[in-house]
Motif scaffolding. Sequence first.
Motif, short mmCIF file in Angstrom:
data_model
loop_
_atom_site.label_atom_id
_atom_site.label_comp_id
_atom_site.label_asym_id
_atom_site.label_seq_id
_atom_site.Cartn_x
_atom_site.Cartn_y
_atom_site.Cartn_z
N PHE A 182 -1.73 11.49 5.82
CA PHE A 182 -3.08 12.07 5.80
C PHE A 182 -3.89 11.52 4.63
N HIS A 183 -3.29 11.52 3.46
CA HIS A 183 -4.03 11.07 2.27
C HIS A 183 -4.21 9.54 2.25
N ARG A 184 -3.26 8.81 2.79
CA ARG A 184 -3.45 7.36 2.91
C ARG A 184 -4.61 7.05 3.86
N LEU A 185 -4.71 7.83 4.93
CA LEU A 185 -5.81 7.65 5.87
C LEU A 185 -7.16 7.84 5.17
N LEU A 186 -7.26 8.89 4.38
CA LEU A 186 -8.54 9.17 3.72
C LEU A 186 -8.95 8.05 2.77
N LYS A 190 -7.22 1.01 -2.87
CA LYS A 190 -6.22 1.35 -1.84
C LYS A 190 -4.81 1.20 -2.39
N SER A 191 -4.57 0.09 -3.09
CA SER A 191 -3.25 -0.17 -3.63
C SER A 191 -2.86 0.89 -4.66
N LEU A 192 -3.81 1.25 -5.51
CA LEU A 192 -3.54 2.26 -6.53
C LEU A 192 -3.23 3.61 -5.88
N MET A 193 -4.01 3.97 -4.85
CA MET A 193 -3.78 5.24 -4.16
C MET A 193 -2.41 5.24 -3.48
N ASP A 194 -2.03 4.11 -2.89
CA ASP A 194 -0.71 4.03 -2.26
C ASP A 194 0.40 4.33 -3.28
N ALA A 241 6.07 16.46 4.73
CA ALA A 241 5.64 15.73 3.53
C ALA A 241 5.24 14.30 3.87
N ASP A 242 5.95 13.68 4.80
CA ASP A 242 5.56 12.34 5.24
C ASP A 242 4.18 12.39 5.90
#
Length: 243
Positions: free
Chosen positions: A158-162, A172-176, A152-153
């Motif tokens: 993976f999704h933070r990279l994208l 970026k902040s919202l996605m985080d 899960a980590d």
Amino acid sequence: MSADLRVAGHGDGSLVDSATERISSQILHGELVPGDRLPTERELVEQLGVSRTVLREALSSLEALGLVETRGTRGRFVAAGGSSDRSRALVGAWLHQHAQEILEVDEIRSVLEAHAIRSMSEWDAIDAARSANAIVRDQADAVERADAVAAADGDAAFHRLLSSYTQNDALKSLMDGLIDASRKGAYAAYSLPETARGSIEQHRRIIDALAVSDVAGAARFAQDHMLDVARRYAAAQHEGGSA
């Protein structure tokens, strides 16, 4: 459970992770065994040195992992964990209970992540594919050794990279924040082997598109991956309910 479980961290997120890790370590190392009743919330708050809010988030994460179950008014108990039928049933029940909130967050993520991917240049896409490949290899290894937390980590990484290639810092902040909000759902999904492997295959499809600089295709696959949540969690519920 002894007083040396006191956790250290900065901010509720790291405190929740630390508390989750400390309790799960006790379970995975046999210091707490299936059927044991957990100490009361008051006792755990004192032993871990966290707030009741942090503790409840940690306990919810453990329920998502199938390591802890709530038995009505009797309290929380250590579940069998691992690949047991009972554990899958608990994870499936947790997913069913939280399916709507998971879907709502993932619908938002699907739109924002696709937008972030479309902002990639051709070289960004190739670079992202190379970095993402390493993450997914580690994810696959974690799934094979039944380490749902590590898998899960890896999903979060993976999704933070994208989303990291966008020049929009607010995005970026919202996605985080949204990825953090999805943590428990990811714990549950990666606790179910078939669901975990299906998610990783979808990650690889995104990577394949990025590797040939097909940014539009990668964005479409990423959006489909996030919107597939209803089918994936329905499958997870079925797998868990088969016990």
